[in-house]
Design an enzyme around this catalytic site. Structure first.
Site, PDB file in Angstrom:
ATOM      1  N   LYS A 283       4.006 -69.335 -10.770  1.00  0.00           N
ATOM      2  CA  LYS A 283       3.745 -68.864 -12.060  1.00  0.00           C
ATOM      3  C   LYS A 283       4.887 -69.255 -12.986  1.00  0.00           C
ATOM      4  O   LYS A 283       6.079 -68.804 -12.377  1.00  0.00           O
ATOM      5  CB  LYS A 283       3.530 -67.430 -12.257  1.00  0.00           C
ATOM      6  CG  LYS A 283       2.699 -67.140 -13.641  1.00  0.00           C
ATOM      7  CD  LYS A 283       1.883 -65.768 -13.480  1.00  0.00           C
ATOM      8  CE  LYS A 283       1.265 -65.295 -14.569  1.00  0.00           C
ATOM      9  NZ  LYS A 283       0.401 -64.131 -14.536  1.00  0.00           N
ATOM     10  N   GLU A 370     -11.913 -51.916 -12.256  1.00  0.00           N
ATOM     11  CA  GLU A 370     -12.204 -51.078 -13.312  1.00  0.00           C
ATOM     12  C   GLU A 370     -13.269 -49.977 -12.666  1.00  0.00           C
ATOM     13  O   GLU A 370     -12.859 -48.750 -13.026  1.00  0.00           O
ATOM     14  CB  GLU A 370     -12.622 -51.570 -14.611  1.00  0.00           C
ATOM     15  CG  GLU A 370     -11.563 -52.555 -15.413  1.00  0.00           C
ATOM     16  CD  GLU A 370     -11.599 -53.798 -14.924  1.00  0.00           C
ATOM     17  OE1 GLU A 370     -10.881 -54.637 -15.646  1.00  0.00           O
ATOM     18  OE2 GLU A 370     -12.589 -54.367 -14.006  1.00  0.00           O
ATOM     19  N   ARG A 398     -16.302 -52.283 -18.551  1.00  0.00           N
ATOM     20  CA  ARG A 398     -16.752 -52.493 -16.965  1.00  0.00           C
ATOM     21  C   ARG A 398     -17.134 -51.403 -16.046  1.00  0.00           C
ATOM     22  O   ARG A 398     -17.731 -51.867 -15.149  1.00  0.00           O
ATOM     23  CB  ARG A 398     -15.817 -53.468 -16.421  1.00  0.00           C
ATOM     24  CG  ARG A 398     -15.403 -54.924 -17.111  1.00  0.00           C
ATOM     25  CD  ARG A 398     -14.383 -55.661 -16.407  1.00  0.00           C
ATOM     26  NE  ARG A 398     -14.795 -56.969 -16.511  1.00  0.00           N
ATOM     27  CZ  ARG A 398     -14.280 -57.960 -15.793  1.00  0.00           C
ATOM     28  NH1 ARG A 398     -13.685 -57.801 -14.750  1.00  0.00           N
ATOM     29  NH2 ARG A 398     -14.714 -59.305 -15.761  1.00  0.00           N
TER      30      ARG A 398
END
Length: 633
Positions: A283, A370, A398
């Site tokens: 990244k 979640e 969610r």
């Protein structure tokens, strides 16, 4: 690295068809140009940087090998999609990224035919790509479908549900697992790349399928062969889990070797059935500040590309609501040894960094899960802990079933600290917290609070935490009016609103962030202003009293009008037999696109000027005079 240098190769690429005209030898220098252009572009607009830097070579290889847009690429979340946008005819529009009427920060179907699926939330790519693969099979098309998902997004249950289904179907689908949570391990090099090409090649595939056919009528031998293959691959690659789910595992491979990626993808594209290609990337690749601190460069504002410093100078100001929450959490944790904090992979965004460092044994990052986060909090609350779930409004959607079934139904003392409520600005509709008042206020046992300023936010968090049942505090992104925040842990009386200004014929009932413009408007209208504070329970006594001495009522909320706080006021008045004209102002019945938060509030008529105009227009409507029914603007 010069960021204003010309881009001779990149400027020749206006579509993937142009890219596919290049010889493979030019892909590596093109990757360098693309990376430099990306850094220069995002430094001027802000946006998600580190993820895109890590997928430059992968994006080039995918568009080089696959016949996009006929072949489908589905990017998970979309943080890594800027190189894809640049290569698919949007290079010249990158200066408008995340700005009003400009390019969206995520893939968006109506923006480009190359954006095959709109995303923004995590872990949806494999499900969507599986659906596309089924559609291709249904139509008899030879179209190929690729889902690109990161190792973080792979922690969500939906990703595994989709893998399980796709593997069982045997669909022609490629899932690319972009693993950027580690540096390239020793086994990712020439030997591992050789194995990846071998395992994706036709010879291996033919031998594998042919061997299965030969051994199919010899079950004991077939099982022995299957196990031998599994163990052989397990010595070289960590793919047993995916193989058990029905995928042919290939990798891991170096995600920054564009030539190797092209060769492997050429092989994979010719294979039938579900394939999983595991690539390892870094990244922030190619930009040292982002490589050194990829979390800080995940989402950035404008910055100096040469130094990596904030172009805005990092101007100090009042604390954000997120900072107010983070400070409160640490203070309350010091006072309450049973407090624990839970986040679904949003430590930095939700303001939990200091808490995680000071109270590591009481900090739980559950990954992008979640649903699990909320039910986990319920289990903790059952046995004496005092959980605080720090979550964005749009992500709490969610876990709606868990909020109802696992928390509210059992009346468990869980605090929901709901960040990014209302409009969020450049991230657009995928991240806007436009619906939480509507979907929370209908749940029994749940207290719902909307702070109007930073000081009130802190007091409401204390109120929620000390409440004997479930309670939610929803607060907006960014800074509030700038009120001083006292260090105490005082609470508010539940269900009690407050009068902030006394006026004449009109009363403005403000919920949360819209109190400030309401006060501004009230000065021009000589209106009463009530800071409602609580959406549930409402201050019914004060509502009746205010309605009895005002001719008209206006509700203000940064939430969808449908089913929101204004609807709660109307229901309350009707239940009490009170008839007053009521104007409900809130977010419109559509998805509000990206832009600055100030631009979007003005567009929705929720700044002071818009509120004043709506009220004046309402009062001027002769048909409104004397009516006692619901009037929605």
């Amino acid at each position: 690295m010069p960021y204003s240098k010309p881009y001779p190769l990149l400027e020749r690429i206006d579509s993937p068809a142009d890219l596919r005209q290049l010889p493979e030898s030019e892909l590596a220098p093109l990757a360098d140009e693309l990376r430099r252009f990306l850094i220069a572009s995002v430094s001027k607009t802000g946006g998600h940087l580190a993820a895109g830097l890590g997928t430059v070579e992968l994006t080039l290889a995918l568009h080089y090998v696959y016949n996009t847009p006929d072949d489908r690429l589905v990017w998970d979340v979309g943080h890594q999609s800027y190189p894809h946008k640049i290569l698919t005819g949007r290079r010249e529009r990158m200066a408008s990224l995340r700005q009003r009427h400009g390019l969206a920060g995520f893939p968006k179907r109506d923006e480009s035919p190359y954006d095959s699926f709109g995303v923004g939330h995590s872990s949806t790519s494999i499900s969507a790509a599986t659906g596309m693969a089924i559609a291709a099979a249904h139509s008899g098309s030879d179209r190929r479908v690729v889902a690109i998902i990161g190792d973080g997004a792979m922690t969500a249950g939906q990703a595994f549900e989709a893998l399980n289904h796709a593997g069982d179907l045997g669909a022609n689908l490629l899932v690319i697992l972009n693993d950027n949570d580690m540096s390239i391990s020793p086994n990712v090099g020439a030997l591992s790349n050789y194995f990846a090409r071998l395992l994706s090649g036709r010879m291996y595939s033919s031998m594998r399928e042919g061997g299965k056919k030969v051994l199919r009528n010899l079950p004991p031998v077939a099982e022995l062969a299957r196990r031998a293959e599994e163990h052989m691959k397990g010595m070289v690659v960590p793919g047993t889990l995916f193989e058990e789910m029905g995928f042919n595992y290939i990798g891991p491979v170096d995600g920054h070797d564009v030539t190797g990626l092209v060769k492997t993808l050429h092989n994979v594209r010719a294979l039938k059935g579900p394939q999983l290609l595991h690539i390892v990337t870094r990244k922030g690749k190619g930009y040292s500040p982002a490589e050194d601190n990829p979390c800080a460069y995940h989402g950035v504002g404008k910055f100096d590309p040469h130094t990596g410093t904030d172009a805005g100078g990092g101007k100090p100001g009042a604390p954000t609501y997120t900072q107010v929450f983070g400070d409160w959490l640490c203070d309350m944790a010091a006072a309450d040894p049973e407090l624990v904090a839970i986040t679904p992979a949003m430590r930095e965004g939700s303001g939990l960094v200091e808490f995680s460092e000071r109270f590591p044994q009481r900090y739980f990052d559950v990954g992008i899960a979640e649903q699990h986060a909320v039910t986990l909090a319920g289990g903790m609350a059952c046995d004496g802990l005092h959980p605080v779930v720090a979550i964005y409004s749009t992500f709490l959607q969610r876990a709606y079933d868990q909020t109802i079934h696992d928390i509210a139904l059992q009346n468990l003392p869980v605090t929901f600290a709901i960040d990014r409520a209302g409009l969020v600005g450049p991230d657009g509709p995928t991240h806007a917290g436009a619906f939480d008042l509507s979907y929370l206020r209908c749940i029994p046992n749940l207290v719902v609070m909307t702070p109007a300023d930073e000081a009130e936010c802190r007091r409401m968090l204390s109120t929620a935490h000390r409440h004997a049942g479930p309670a939610a505090v929803r607060y907006p992104r960014g800074r509030g009016p700038g009120l001083a925040v006292e260090p105490d842990l005082d609470t508010l009386p539940i269900g009690r609103a407050e009068s902030r200004r006394e006026g004449g014929r009109i009363a403005l009932l403000a919920f949360g962030s819209l109190l400030a413009p309401a006060l501004e408007v009230a000065e021009q209208l000589d209106a009463t202003v009530i800071n409602m504070r609580f959406v549930k329970p409402l201050d019914e006594a004060l509502l009746r009293e205010v309605a009895s001495r005002h001719e008209r009522l206006v509700t203000l909320e940064e939430n969808a009008v449908a089913g929101g706080a204004g609807a709660a006021v109307l229901e309350c008045l009707q239940a009490n037999g009170v008839q007053r004209p009521l104007l409900q102002l809130g977010l419109p019945d559509r998805f509000v696109e990206h832009g600055t938060r100030e631009e979007l509030l003005a567009e929705c008529g929720l700044d002071a000027a818009g509120i004043l105009e709506a009220i004046n227009r309402w009062q001027a409507d002769e048909n409104c005079a004397g009516r006692a029914d619901r009037l929605v603007c």
